[in-house]
Motif scaffolding. Structure first.
Motif, PDB file in Angstrom:
ATOM      1  N   UNK A   1       0.586  -0.758  10.881  1.00 31.30           N
ATOM      2  CA  UNK A   1       1.323  -0.594   9.628  1.00 31.30           C
ATOM      3  C   UNK A   1       0.535  -1.146   8.446  1.00 31.30           C
ATOM      4  N   UNK A   2       0.966  -0.805   7.259  1.00 26.55           N
ATOM      5  CA  UNK A   2       0.495  -1.493   6.063  1.00 26.55           C
ATOM      6  C   UNK A   2       1.189  -2.848   6.082  1.00 26.55           C
ATOM      7  N   UNK A   3       0.432  -3.944   5.947  1.00 29.24           N
ATOM      8  CA  UNK A   3       1.032  -5.272   5.984  1.00 29.24           C
ATOM      9  C   UNK A   3       0.858  -5.931   4.610  1.00 29.24           C
ATOM     10  N   UNK A   4       1.934  -6.504   4.093  1.00 31.14           N
ATOM     11  CA  UNK A   4       1.833  -7.202   2.811  1.00 31.14           C
ATOM     12  C   UNK A   4       1.207  -8.573   3.035  1.00 31.14           C
ATOM     13  N   UNK A   5       0.083  -8.814   2.350  1.00 33.07           N
ATOM     14  CA  UNK A   5      -0.657 -10.064   2.518  1.00 33.07           C
ATOM     15  C   UNK A   5      -0.840 -10.722   1.164  1.00 33.07           C
TER      16      UNK A   5
ATOM     17  N   UNK B   1      -4.663 -14.258   5.764  1.00 39.27           N
ATOM     18  CA  UNK B   1      -4.097 -13.617   6.950  1.00 39.27           C
ATOM     19  C   UNK B   1      -3.670 -14.678   7.962  1.00 39.27           C
ATOM     20  N   UNK B   2      -2.370 -14.775   8.210  1.00 44.40           N
ATOM     21  CA  UNK B   2      -1.888 -15.726   9.219  1.00 44.40           C
ATOM     22  C   UNK B   2      -2.040 -15.104  10.608  1.00 44.40           C
ATOM     23  N   UNK B   3      -1.788 -15.898  11.652  1.00 49.68           N
ATOM     24  CA  UNK B   3      -1.877 -15.367  13.013  1.00 49.68           C
ATOM     25  C   UNK B   3      -0.914 -14.205  13.240  1.00 49.68           C
ATOM     26  N   UNK B   4       0.327 -14.385  12.752  1.00 51.34           N
ATOM     27  CA  UNK B   4       1.321 -13.318  12.945  1.00 51.34           C
ATOM     28  C   UNK B   4       0.902 -12.054  12.192  1.00 51.34           C
ATOM     29  N   UNK B   5       0.348 -12.269  10.994  1.00 50.22           N
ATOM     30  CA  UNK B   5      -0.079 -11.115  10.201  1.00 50.22           C
ATOM     31  C   UNK B   5      -1.264 -10.412  10.851  1.00 50.22           C
ATOM     32  N   UNK B   6      -2.153 -11.211  11.432  1.00 51.53           N
ATOM     33  CA  UNK B   6      -3.306 -10.630  12.123  1.00 51.53           C
ATOM     34  C   UNK B   6      -2.835  -9.741  13.279  1.00 51.53           C
TER      35      UNK B   6
ATOM     36  N   UNK C   1       8.615 -13.542  11.757  1.00 51.68           N
ATOM     37  CA  UNK C   1       8.791 -12.308  12.527  1.00 51.68           C
ATOM     38  C   UNK C   1       8.458 -11.086  11.683  1.00 51.68           C
ATOM     39  N   UNK C   2       8.266  -9.988  12.365  1.00 50.16           N
ATOM     40  CA  UNK C   2       7.972  -8.737  11.681  1.00 50.16           C
ATOM     41  C   UNK C   2       9.206  -8.243  10.939  1.00 50.16           C
TER      42      UNK C   2
ATOM     43  N   UNK D   1     -12.342  -2.021   6.843  1.00 58.91           N
ATOM     44  CA  UNK D   1     -12.953  -1.793   8.137  1.00 58.91           C
ATOM     45  C   UNK D   1     -12.457  -2.751   9.223  1.00 58.91           C
ATOM     46  N   UNK D   2     -12.340  -4.034   8.896  1.00 58.02           N
ATOM     47  CA  UNK D   2     -11.928  -5.007   9.914  1.00 58.02           C
ATOM     48  C   UNK D   2     -11.321  -6.255   9.259  1.00 58.02           C
ATOM     49  N   UNK D   3     -10.870  -7.185  10.079  1.00 57.54           N
ATOM     50  CA  UNK D   3     -10.202  -8.380   9.571  1.00 57.54           C
ATOM     51  C   UNK D   3     -11.102  -9.251   8.709  1.00 57.54           C
ATOM     52  N   UNK D   4     -12.397  -9.304   9.049  1.00 54.64           N
ATOM     53  CA  UNK D   4     -13.314 -10.112   8.232  1.00 54.64           C
ATOM     54  C   UNK D   4     -13.323  -9.633   6.796  1.00 54.64           C
ATOM     55  N   UNK D   5     -13.369  -8.327   6.661  1.00 55.31           N
ATOM     56  CA  UNK D   5     -13.336  -7.752   5.320  1.00 55.31           C
ATOM     57  C   UNK D   5     -12.029  -8.099   4.600  1.00 55.31           C
ATOM     58  N   UNK D   6     -10.917  -7.983   5.321  1.00 57.45           N
ATOM     59  CA  UNK D   6      -9.608  -8.264   4.723  1.00 57.45           C
ATOM     60  C   UNK D   6      -9.558  -9.703   4.220  1.00 57.45           C
ATOM     61  N   UNK D   7     -10.140 -10.618   5.005  1.00 53.99           N
ATOM     62  CA  UNK D   7     -10.099 -12.038   4.622  1.00 53.99           C
ATOM     63  C   UNK D   7     -10.898 -12.325   3.356  1.00 53.99           C
ATOM     64  N   UNK D   8     -11.747 -11.380   2.940  1.00 54.25           N
ATOM     65  CA  UNK D   8     -12.477 -11.574   1.680  1.00 54.25           C
ATOM     66  C   UNK D   8     -11.542 -11.506   0.477  1.00 54.25           C
ATOM     67  N   UNK D   9     -10.380 -10.870   0.638  1.00 49.33           N
ATOM     68  CA  UNK D   9      -9.494 -10.757  -0.522  1.00 49.33           C
ATOM     69  C   UNK D   9      -8.042 -11.184  -0.258  1.00 49.33           C
ATOM     70  N   UNK D  10      -7.709 -11.493   1.011  1.00 47.79           N
ATOM     71  CA  UNK D  10      -6.316 -11.852   1.288  1.00 47.79           C
ATOM     72  C   UNK D  10      -6.225 -12.925   2.364  1.00 47.79           C
TER      73      UNK D  10
END
Ligand code: ZN
Ligand code: ZN
Ligand code: FE
Length: 765
Positions: free
Chosen positions: A290-294, A276-281, A386-387, A265-274
């Motif tokens: 896109x799908x981002x590898x974390x 996330x750097x600033x660039x990745x965010x 970089x991306x 749903x959102x970044x908070x949820x993502x941070x529960x399992x991965x």
């Protein structure tokens, strides 16, 4: 001229403005309209096939401010590549209007990629009092489907798959009101007039429910697999925290180990399992979504079968209103894997989905807005800050990649794996969405369809087709079957390097490191670990990894222990006793002898310089991965186990040669065998191997710089998706004063090859 003397305060002027770039379907005309109103100007704006045309009349200073505003504040999704202003005689107009699109001869206007739902639309969708409360097809001029629903240009509703929906009076009012944020939003719709959802049972019959989303959520919560029709195709969805559900999905899809993408749903949820750097965010939240590898968190509640044997999760945030509705219902994450049997193109059509996904899905959440162009999710990671795109599709296609120079219209058809095609037109290259492995007729047909569609929307008839040198690729044969067009064969690794150069708008000689799996060489051998001196016209192979035999050809790709055996025999001069490591126990003695004989005799054992195969072999020798269930798996898993703190390495030998130096890894292989026998951990051995590749590559670059005076290094080929290698080698090269070019717009793997092919072909014509 008595009249002019009567003009005291204002000078009336009229200008014709031609705007080029991604300016259609991005709210450009409404912006122009509002600006014209704000500056008290008259005239008109329209979409034509070259972009947006404006005629603006009024006080000359107001016109200047208008143009200034347009330049500095275009709508958020627009990409203006040209803005030409011409002085024309005033016509005495007093009103500003938006004119209907002109359907003219040459249609050089660009289509926007699909855009993730914007925050304004989300606010409305979750607002009880809004008339689009929970409407899964909400969109506006700043968001919604584009490329996937457009049949032809110019971009107007009748030319999209929204044509069959007649706007209701409320939607129509928004659409025609220049002050409204849905002014000329082509897919504008509401529950009364627009597309709607239906839930189908496993057999395709309609389910009895008034709330398809609610029902689908219940099914997902109970561990069922639901096929969900999205923007570019179908996903198979399952609760990512439910191991049983994920495992069932793996069994049904016959996908054993390749990680599944998940959506939260959102970044908070993502941070529960991965992590996330600033660039990745930034990448995760970009409108391209896109799908981002974390990197996985050490502890997390995602089911183990989502990404077994991997350090990473492939994660995306919701990009369609329907995703937001599904994910609002308390999932940590949903698996969202493309709805297609493995190795086949994405499913996009309702009836086709029910047929092809029969037995895979427990239910189908479908809608009646047709997907005209199927487009997969894009995949990216952050590398060297970089991306890096690993799959370029939804959100990025069909945005052009700006080239350095113009030239003839050329089509590049790619190679075989992860294929894309590319049309170069003017000073822009249009790389298609990911097509897939063109190894069967399904994917070949998809390739043909993609080429035809691109030719239509770009109004471009290629005068030449650039193809790979491999005579047996479907893509090569496709090119050969086109009559009356010039054919240009391009060496695989040259195309890789040219692709990297093209997107950096460079054309001078550089040192090209083309590290990948397999590509047809000019000597008929299988290349893949190449040191080139190349520009966008020609190349010279100045170094490569020493050839070793691939027992059974392609069979050695799927079964890395076979390739490893070949390397061991080479390193130990055929003495298998000296080369004894546990990996060899998986062969029967008779098979070992047979393979050794085959290698000796050279029957069906092509020689290869592939670095990808070298990674595979070491992965097998360490017992990390002995079967490639998907492309690149052994190498990806080898990177995954490597101890990042380890800085040691092995020896190698570079034999300088006038034509091409050779890198011999026999010493390193012998040391790896010794390390295995000495009980050194595989994390350390894997790291030492990575570091060895870094060292020898740097060494080669220094020698090439010495000899050819070149200070720029281009990274290309699938091996450069390896984070550890790219980061370390990039760092070493930079410290030694090299400029390093890595891919940004095009993938480093074969998905970027067509761009390089097209650019080389143009230079040669
Ligand atoms: Zn919106
Ligand atoms: Zn409506
Ligand atoms: Fe390649």
């Amino acid at each position: 001229m008595t009249e002019s003397s009567t003009r005291t305060q204002t000078t009336i002027a009229r200008r014709r403005i031609a705007v080029k770039g991604i300016v259609q379907g991005v709210g450009f005309r409404p912006t122009v309209y509002r600006l014209a109103q704000a500056h008290g100007l008259a005239g008109w704006v329209l979409n034509d096939s070259t972009g947006v045309k404006i005629e603006i009349e009024g006080d000359v200073r107001a016109i200047e401010r208008f143009i200034e505003d347009l330049r500095s504040n275009p709508p958020p999704l627009a990409q203006v590549t040209g803005l030409a202003v011409q002085d024309i005689p005033p016509q005495g107009e007093v009103e500003f209007v938006i004119k209907p699109s002109a359907d003219v001869e040459r249609r050089t206007g660009l289509i926007s990629p699909d855009v993730a739902t914007c925050s304004d639309c989300l606010r409305e969708m979750f607002n009880r009092r809004d008339r689009r409360h929970r409407y899964p097809f909400i969109n506006c001029t700043n968001c919604g489907p584009r490329y996937t629903i457009i049949r032809t240009i110019p971009y107007d509703r009748p030319k999209t798959t929204m044509a069959r929906f007649q706007m209701c009076s409320k939607c129509s009012r928004e659409y025609h009101d220049p002050a409204n944020r849905r002014f000329h939003a082509q897919p504008n719709a509401c529950a009364e007039c627009g597309p709607s959802l239906t839930l189908l049972n496993a057999n395709g019959s309609p389910a009895r429910t008034k709330d398809p989303v609610g029902e689908a959520v219940l099914l997902l919560h109970s561990g069922k697999i639901v096929a969900v029709k999205g923007i570019g195709g179908f996903h198979l969805a399952a609760d990512a925290a439910n191991e049983g559900a994920v495992r069932r999905l793996r069994e049904r899809k016959r996908r054993e180990e390749k990680p599944f993408a998940i959506m939260s749903k959102n970044l908070d949820r993502v941070r529960e399992y991965a992590v996330v750097s600033d660039e990745e965010e930034e990448l995760l939240s970009s409108w391209q979504r896109p799908i981002v590898l974390l990197r996985k968190n050490e502890k997390h509640a995602v089911a183990p079968s989502v990404a077994p044997r991997s350090k990473f999760f492939g994660v995306m945030l919701p990009y369609s209103p329907l995703h937001h509705l599904l994910l609002a219902e308390d999932f940590l994450a949903l698996v969202m894997t493309s709805g297609n049997p493995s190795d086949e193109p994405l499913t996009a059509d309702n009836a086709e989905a029910v047929e092809r996904l029969q037995g895979l899905a427990d239910a189908f959440l479908v809608h009646d807005r047709e997907i005209y162009v199927r487009t997969d999710d894009s995949v990216a990671r952050v590398q060297r800050g970089a991306r890096l795109l690993m799959r370029r599709a939804r959100g990025y296609v069909p945005a052009p990649i700006a080239l350095r120079d113009g030239g003839p219209i050329v089509l590049g058809v790619g190679a075989e794996l992860r294929n894309t095609v590319c049309i170069a037109r003017g000073a822009e290259a249009f790389l298609s969405q990911h097509i897939g492995d063109v190894k069967n007729f399904h994917t070949l047909r998809y390739l043909e369809k993609t080429v035809e569609h691109m030719k239509k929307i770009l109004e471009a008839e290629p005068e030449a087709i650039a193809h790979d040198l491999h005579p047996d690729y479907f893509s090569t044969r496709y090119a050969q079957e086109r009559a009356g067009v010039k054919l240009i064969g391009i060496q695989h690794h040259h195309a890789h390097i040219a692709s990297c150069l093209a997107e950096h708008q460079r054309d001078e000689d550089v040192i090209g490191l083309a590290f990948d799996g397999l590509g047809y060489g000019t000597d008929g051998k299988v290349w893949g670990g190449e040191f080139l001196v190349a520009d966008t016209a020609n190349f010279r192979r100045v170094g490569h990894f020493k050839y070793v035999r691939m027992p059974g050809g392609d069979a050695a790709v799927e079964k890395p222990p076979r390739m490893a055996l070949s390397l061991l025999l080479d390193a130990f001069d055929g003495d298998l006793k000296a080369a004894r490591i546990p990996m060899l126990d998986q062969f029967k003695e008779a098979d070992l002898k047979l393979l050794a004989q085959i290698l000796e005799g050279g029957i069906n054992t092509p020689e290869t310089s592939s670095l990808g195969r070298l990674f595979d072999s070491v992965s097998a020798m360490l017992g990390v991965c002995d079967r490639a269930s998907y492309e690149g798996q052994p190498a990806i898993e080898l990177e995954g186990v490597a101890d990042e703190a380890c800085t040691e390495s092995y020896d190698y030998v570079i034999s300088p040669n006038e034509s091409a130096s050779q890198v011999d890894m026999a010493q390193a292989i012998r040391r790896i065998v010794r390390d295995i026998r000495d009980g050194v951990g595989r994390a350390v051995i894997a790291a030492r191997f990575h570091n060895t590749i870094v060292n020898l590559s740097l060494d080669m670059c220094l020698r090439i710089r010495e000899k050819y005076g070149l200070g720029t290094v281009a990274f290309s080929g699938g091996v450069f998706q390896n984070l550890l290698l790219a980061e370390r080698l990039g760092g070493e090269l930079t410290r030694s004063g090299f400029e390093v070019l890595q891919h940004y717009h095009a993938p480093p793997n074969d998905g970027g090859l067509a761009l390089g092919q097209a650019v080389i072909a143009r230079t040669r014509i």
